[in-house]
Scaffold this motif. Structure first.
Motif, PDB file in Angstrom:
ATOM      1  N   SER A 167       0.837  -1.207   0.000  1.00  0.00           N
ATOM      2  CA  SER A 167       0.000   0.000   0.000  1.00  0.00           C
ATOM      3  C   SER A 167       0.871   1.257   0.000  1.00  0.00           C
ATOM      4  O   SER A 167       0.565   2.242  -0.688  1.00  0.00           O
ATOM      5  CB  SER A 167      -0.935   0.006   1.216  1.00  0.00           C
ATOM      6  OG  SER A 167      -1.855  -1.072   1.154  1.00  0.00           O
ATOM      7  N   LYS A 168       1.950   1.234   0.763  1.00  0.00           N
ATOM      8  CA  LYS A 168       2.883   2.370   0.782  1.00  0.00           C
ATOM      9  C   LYS A 168       3.471   2.593  -0.605  1.00  0.00           C
ATOM     10  O   LYS A 168       3.641   3.731  -1.059  1.00  0.00           O
ATOM     11  CB  LYS A 168       4.012   2.115   1.789  1.00  0.00           C
ATOM     12  CG  LYS A 168       3.601   2.223   3.234  1.00  0.00           C
ATOM     13  CD  LYS A 168       4.784   1.888   4.149  1.00  0.00           C
ATOM     14  CE  LYS A 168       4.359   1.858   5.617  1.00  0.00           C
ATOM     15  NZ  LYS A 168       5.484   1.410   6.484  1.00  0.00           N
TER      16      LYS A 168
ATOM     17  N   VAL B 222       2.166   1.676  -3.581  1.00  0.00           N
ATOM     18  CA  VAL B 222       1.133   2.169  -4.503  1.00  0.00           C
ATOM     19  C   VAL B 222       0.852   3.653  -4.266  1.00  0.00           C
ATOM     20  O   VAL B 222       0.737   4.442  -5.211  1.00  0.00           O
ATOM     21  CB  VAL B 222      -0.159   1.326  -4.368  1.00  0.00           C
ATOM     22  CG1 VAL B 222      -1.303   1.949  -5.169  1.00  0.00           C
ATOM     23  CG2 VAL B 222       0.087  -0.109  -4.830  1.00  0.00           C
ATOM     24  N   LYS B 223       0.766   4.044  -3.000  1.00  0.00           N
ATOM     25  CA  LYS B 223       0.478   5.445  -2.676  1.00  0.00           C
ATOM     26  C   LYS B 223       1.624   6.369  -3.077  1.00  0.00           C
ATOM     27  O   LYS B 223       1.418   7.550  -3.369  1.00  0.00           O
ATOM     28  CB  LYS B 223       0.213   5.592  -1.177  1.00  0.00           C
ATOM     29  CG  LYS B 223      -1.113   4.981  -0.729  1.00  0.00           C
ATOM     30  CD  LYS B 223      -1.246   5.018   0.793  1.00  0.00           C
ATOM     31  CE  LYS B 223      -2.530   4.348   1.268  1.00  0.00           C
ATOM     32  NZ  LYS B 223      -2.607   4.295   2.750  1.00  0.00           N
TER      33      LYS B 223
ATOM     34  N   PRO C 211       1.720   7.857  -7.800  1.00  0.00           N
ATOM     35  CA  PRO C 211       0.365   8.209  -8.244  1.00  0.00           C
ATOM     36  C   PRO C 211       0.056   7.849  -9.697  1.00  0.00           C
ATOM     37  O   PRO C 211      -1.099   7.588 -10.033  1.00  0.00           O
ATOM     38  CB  PRO C 211       0.304   9.727  -8.023  1.00  0.00           C
ATOM     39  CG  PRO C 211       1.730  10.177  -7.921  1.00  0.00           C
ATOM     40  CD  PRO C 211       2.478   9.030  -7.340  1.00  0.00           C
TER      41      PRO C 211
ATOM     42  N   HIS D 231      -5.647   1.437  -3.484  1.00  0.00           N
ATOM     43  CA  HIS D 231      -5.178   2.767  -3.081  1.00  0.00           C
ATOM     44  C   HIS D 231      -4.644   3.595  -4.248  1.00  0.00           C
ATOM     45  O   HIS D 231      -4.176   4.724  -4.035  1.00  0.00           O
ATOM     46  CB  HIS D 231      -4.087   2.645  -2.015  1.00  0.00           C
ATOM     47  CG  HIS D 231      -4.564   2.012  -0.742  1.00  0.00           C
ATOM     48  ND1 HIS D 231      -5.417   2.648   0.131  1.00  0.00           N
ATOM     49  CD2 HIS D 231      -4.317   0.792  -0.201  1.00  0.00           C
ATOM     50  CE1 HIS D 231      -5.669   1.854   1.167  1.00  0.00           C
ATOM     51  NE2 HIS D 231      -5.019   0.725   0.984  1.00  0.00           N
ATOM     52  N   GLY D 232      -4.652   3.050  -5.473  1.00  0.00           N
ATOM     53  CA  GLY D 232      -4.117   3.816  -6.598  1.00  0.00           C
ATOM     54  C   GLY D 232      -4.101   3.013  -7.883  1.00  0.00           C
ATOM     55  O   GLY D 232      -4.889   2.086  -8.061  1.00  0.00           O
TER      56      GLY D 232
ATOM     57  N   CYS E  63      -2.313   0.420 -10.317  1.00  0.00           N
ATOM     58  CA  CYS E  63      -1.411  -0.686 -10.027  1.00  0.00           C
ATOM     59  C   CYS E  63      -1.528  -1.796 -11.078  1.00  0.00           C
ATOM     60  O   CYS E  63      -2.601  -2.043 -11.629  1.00  0.00           O
ATOM     61  CB  CYS E  63      -1.759  -1.239  -8.642  1.00  0.00           C
ATOM     62  SG  CYS E  63      -0.760  -2.635  -8.108  1.00  0.00           S
TER      63      CYS E  63
END
Length: 564
Positions: free
Chosen positions: A321-322, A324-325, A328, A385-386, A388
């Motif tokens: 998750s880190k 992907v975030k 952007p 979260h973005g 991917c």
């Protein structure tokens, strides 16, 4: 008699793994701790026993600290691994046996510890039961730690203080590099290895210079020796540099470079998608520094290699998750790629004569759904979260495509995510170039892993420094091969990205751009040099010339004139 002072530095030549400069003291790392057997006087036996007891206490303290960290990061289940390490120290036969031998043989205690640990490791290694056999690794780990305390070999921080250092060794694994990077690691000098090894790639990702194929440097250098590395233009390594050489080096660092225009757009207005290869979350800070909004390859195996046991799905999801975030525009997550020179300490693999072409990468993960399924679940959750993609490494036969599609569908059906990330493959094996039709039925995205593709194309071991001269991605035959692959993929509607080291080489980058590649990923430090080239070239002109240059075999010569 005073020791003779060396008046001249030793100039070394090797293979550049990653570019950069540093001046620091060396830390010489040796995998096996060699112990000399030396007699001890009767009145010194008590002193040896005190040293042994002190080393036992320090080793136990280390293990308790490792247990605490493991519990904090992964939970009690994984922390319990270290309980077996403590049991070895507390074994009712281990200490008494060493004490008895010490009193009888009257030799230095470390030589007895070495013998005892080797014997125990041999006994456990021969046991048929796989669980007990794997304990041989634990015995070695505890034994080595005990020896390091006895001999004062406690790693760079203990031996040269908390200061910057250059790692010198015969060879190291990627996981060992990650361990060393926790300290003030400034450079790497290895006797063996090559520019496309995973250690070289990691050194580049860490933004430090690395040099390989330095013959017997690890035997000549001593911990604490000064080493100067400058690989900006050519390979320059000085062992024990003289004052004048250090002065000249420092002066060169102060010279201001001319301001250069950086852009991801060519002179004829084409925007190139440039991302970074990332192995650890610590590298994410570099993305902002270099104005990078894409991660073209996240090497997930290092999440596993830095763990004491299989990382939990939740822990993996937090990491992904880190990633992907932090990207952007796009983050490309690669499924676990272990084997060859990237082993897992808690998943023993059988010894193979040819590990680079063995049970590794997607071959391993498809055979271990207990590892792959939780990882895919974590990646798909993180993808919410973005933007991917998920890619699978080293696909080489159509059956693997079908197996990936099946397992991916099952995970998606189970999770029912709002966004289903696209999946693709890394094209690293020549056979995959000739199955693009089959690939297009499952996915419309491939990422060229030029490091492995090059070694399999030319049948060279990328970690063998003797073959470094053959590992040239600008060879006409390899360029023609890549051009065929890119053109065939585009004809089938497959998007082509590149995440190998070739993308970080200015000439290699331009060759791929001329072939029609639009998406590139490289180590963060290579992004700015590439962005400095783009405003000076016209993509249309490169594409118009490439076929003629490939036919003439003059791609390298022509493109190098553009970046001179």
């Amino acid at each position: 008699m005073p020791e003779k002072v060396q008046k001249q530095s030793v100039v070394l030549t090797g293979i550049i793994g990653s570019s950069g400069t540093c001046l620091a003291r060396s830390y010489v790392f040796r995998k096996r701790i060699e112990v000399k057997r030396e007699p001890v006087a009767e009145d010194q036996i008590g002193h040896e026993l005190e040293r042994f007891e002190a080393a036992i206490r320090m080793t136990a303290a280390d293990i308790h600290e490792f247990r605490r960290r493991a519990e904090e990061r992964h939970g009690e289940k994984y922390a319990a691994i270290f309980d077996s390490h403590l049991l070895m120290l507390e074994d009712p036969q281990f200490k008494p046996q060493i004490v008895a031998r010490l009193k009888k043989e009257k030799v230095n205690v470390e030589s007895i510890v070495r013998d005892t640990v080797d014997q125990l490791q041999s006994i456990f290694g021969a046991i048929e039961d796989p669980y007990l056999r794997e304990r041989a690794i634990d015995i070695k780990d505890v034994g080595d730690r005990l020896l390091r305390h006895l001999m004062g070999l406690e790693g760079p921080a203990a031996e040269i203080g908390n200061e910057p250092y250059v790692l010198v060794a015969q060879e190291v694994t990627p996981s060992e590099i990650l361990d060393f990077a926790r300290g003030e690691l400034m450079g790497v000098c290895l006797d063996t290895g090559g520019a496309t090894s995973h250690v070289a790639i990691l050194a580049g990702a860490l933004g430090i210079p690395s040099v390989f194929g330095l013959a017997n440097l690890s035997l000549v250098a001593r911990t604490g020796d000064m080493i100067l590395i400058d690989t900006r233009r050519e390979c320059r390594v000085l062992l024990k540099p003289e004052e004048a050489e250090i002065k000249a080096f420092k002066a060169s660092l102060k010279q201001k470079s001319t301001a250069v225009s950086l852009s991801d757009t060519t002179a004829d207005g084409f925007r190139v998608q440039i991302g970074a290869n990332v192995a650890r979350t610590e590298e994410l800070a570099l993305l902002k520094k270099h104005d990078i909004k894409r991660i073209g390859l996240f090497r997930s195996e290092f999440v596993f290699m830095e763990s004491m046991d299989l990382p939990s799905e939740k822990f993996q999801c937090d990491v992904y998750s880190k990633v992907v975030k932090a990207a952007p525009e796009m983050a490309v997550l690669r499924s676990i790629d272990i084997g060859s020179d990237k082993p897992l300490r808690y998943v023993p693999l059988a010894r193979e004569e040819n590990p680079a072409m063995g049970f590794r990468s997607v071959r391993f993960s498809l055979a271990r759904p207990d590892i792959l399924v939780p990882q895919l679940r974590a990646m798909i959750k993180a993808a919410q979260h973005g933007n991917c993609r998920i890619i699978f490494p080293m696909v080489s036969v159509p059956a693997e495509l079908a197996a990936i599609a099946d397992i991916y569908k099952k995970v998606v059906d189970e999770l029912k995510p709002e966004k289903v990330p696209e999946w693709g493959i890394m094209l690293e094996v020549p056979s995959a170039v000739f199955m693009l039709d089959e690939i297009s039925r499952y996915t419309r995205y491939i990422s060229l892993g030029t490091n492995d593709l090059l070694q399999f194309f030319y049948a060279i071991d990328r970690t063998n420094e003797k073959l470094a001269g053959l590992a040239d991605h600008m060879c006409p035959a390899f360029l023609r091969f890549l051009n065929t692959c890119v053109k065939d993929a585009q004809r089938l509607g497959i998007k082509v990205g590149v995440c190998g080291e070739m993308a970080a080489d200015p000439a290699g980058f331009l060759a791929l751009l001329a072939m029609g590649v639009e998406e590139f990923s490289m180590r963060p430090a290579a992004v700015e040099p590439i962005k400095a080239i783009l405003p000076k070239v016209r993509r249309g002109d490169l594409i118009a010339q490439i076929d003629t240059l490939l036919q003439q075999g003059t791609v390298a010569q022509t493109l190098k004139t553009l970046i001179a």
